[in-house]
Scaffold this motif. Sequence first.
Motif, short mmCIF file in Angstrom:
data_model
loop_
_atom_site.label_atom_id
_atom_site.label_comp_id
_atom_site.label_asym_id
_atom_site.label_seq_id
_atom_site.Cartn_x
_atom_site.Cartn_y
_atom_site.Cartn_z
N THR A 65 0.84 -1.20 0.00
CA THR A 65 0.00 0.00 0.00
C THR A 65 0.87 1.25 0.00
O THR A 65 0.48 2.30 -0.52
N TYR A 66 2.05 1.10 0.59
CA TYR A 66 2.96 2.25 0.72
C TYR A 66 3.97 2.34 -0.43
O TYR A 66 4.96 3.05 -0.32
N LYS A 67 3.69 1.65 -1.49
CA LYS A 67 4.49 1.77 -2.70
C LYS A 67 3.61 2.46 -3.73
O LYS A 67 2.65 1.88 -4.22
N VAL A 68 3.92 3.72 -4.03
CA VAL A 68 3.01 4.52 -4.85
C VAL A 68 3.69 4.99 -6.14
O VAL A 68 4.91 5.10 -6.22
N THR A 69 2.84 5.25 -7.13
CA THR A 69 3.29 5.88 -8.37
C THR A 69 2.78 7.30 -8.36
O THR A 69 1.57 7.54 -8.37
N ALA A 70 3.70 8.24 -8.30
CA ALA A 70 3.35 9.65 -8.19
C ALA A 70 3.50 10.34 -9.54
O ALA A 70 4.36 9.99 -10.34
N SER A 71 2.65 11.33 -9.78
CA SER A 71 2.88 12.20 -10.93
C SER A 71 4.03 13.12 -10.54
O SER A 71 4.13 13.54 -9.38
N GLY A 97 11.85 18.59 -8.26
CA GLY A 97 10.50 18.38 -8.76
C GLY A 97 9.52 18.14 -7.63
O GLY A 97 9.92 18.03 -6.46
N ILE A 98 8.25 18.06 -7.96
CA ILE A 98 7.20 17.83 -6.97
C ILE A 98 6.44 16.56 -7.33
O ILE A 98 5.96 16.41 -8.46
N ALA A 99 6.35 15.66 -6.36
CA ALA A 99 5.66 14.38 -6.56
C ALA A 99 4.27 14.46 -5.90
O ALA A 99 4.17 14.83 -4.73
N ILE A 152 16.29 9.60 -10.44
CA ILE A 152 15.73 10.56 -11.39
C ILE A 152 14.90 9.78 -12.41
O ILE A 152 15.41 8.86 -13.06
N PRO A 153 13.61 10.12 -12.54
CA PRO A 153 12.76 9.37 -13.48
C PRO A 153 13.00 9.82 -14.92
O PRO A 153 13.44 10.94 -15.18
N SER A 154 12.67 8.95 -15.84
CA SER A 154 12.84 9.28 -17.26
C SER A 154 11.60 9.96 -17.82
O SER A 154 11.64 10.58 -18.88
N GLY A 155 10.47 9.83 -17.10
CA GLY A 155 9.23 10.42 -17.58
C GLY A 155 8.60 11.33 -16.54
O GLY A 155 9.29 11.93 -15.72
N ASN A 156 7.27 11.41 -16.57
CA ASN A 156 6.56 12.31 -15.67
C ASN A 156 5.90 11.58 -14.50
O ASN A 156 4.96 12.08 -13.89
#
Length: 201
Positions: A65-71, A97-99, A152-156
């Motif tokens: 539950t505590y593994k999230v995909t953030a914008s 950046g802001i997640a 560092i992510p490759s996308g958004n």
Amino acid sequence: MKNICLILCVLLLNVSCGQEKKALIGETEFQRELNASYKDASTSPLKAKDLKTFTALDFFPVDNTYKVTASFKLTPESKPFKMATSTTRTPIYKCYGIATFKLNGKEFSLEIYQSQDPNRDPKYKDDLFLPFTDETNGFDSYGGGRYITVKIPSGNTLEIDFNTAYNPYCAYNDKYSCPIPPRVNFMKTEVKAGVKTFKKH
């Protein structure tokens, strides 16, 4: 033949004990690596008296539950700033950046930072820093908040696994200087994941 059987039994027993011992060190690779690092005198932040009796850190149960995909929204216009620490040291960071994500039925937006230290080890060039506080601080978790290292992510979008939240070294030894999570990264919820508070001897 009896001797061979005896030797085989002893070997199997040793393997079994070794596997059992390994299982006690941590549920995940993150937990096992962190425990191994803290048990090693050359890498551990623990005081000598705590290191003598150390076996493993105390973790919340692993919970997906505590593994999230953030914008993830980049903040290229943000300026470098001096982050407050537990001492007079003020390392330079920049909001990378802001997640934004949902957790426990609430939406949160956290700032993700990048170190601006020119002497930083190149092997950490892709690492971003997420310091945060939540409602478990001072109770089940360290009062000064916890940290998460993300890439560092490759996308958004950005993967954030709160099961990998760890304590600042100050939680174990006051000789260290540790960044204090900015107020903007307070989460008004209980994050019951990652490392719990450390019981010193």
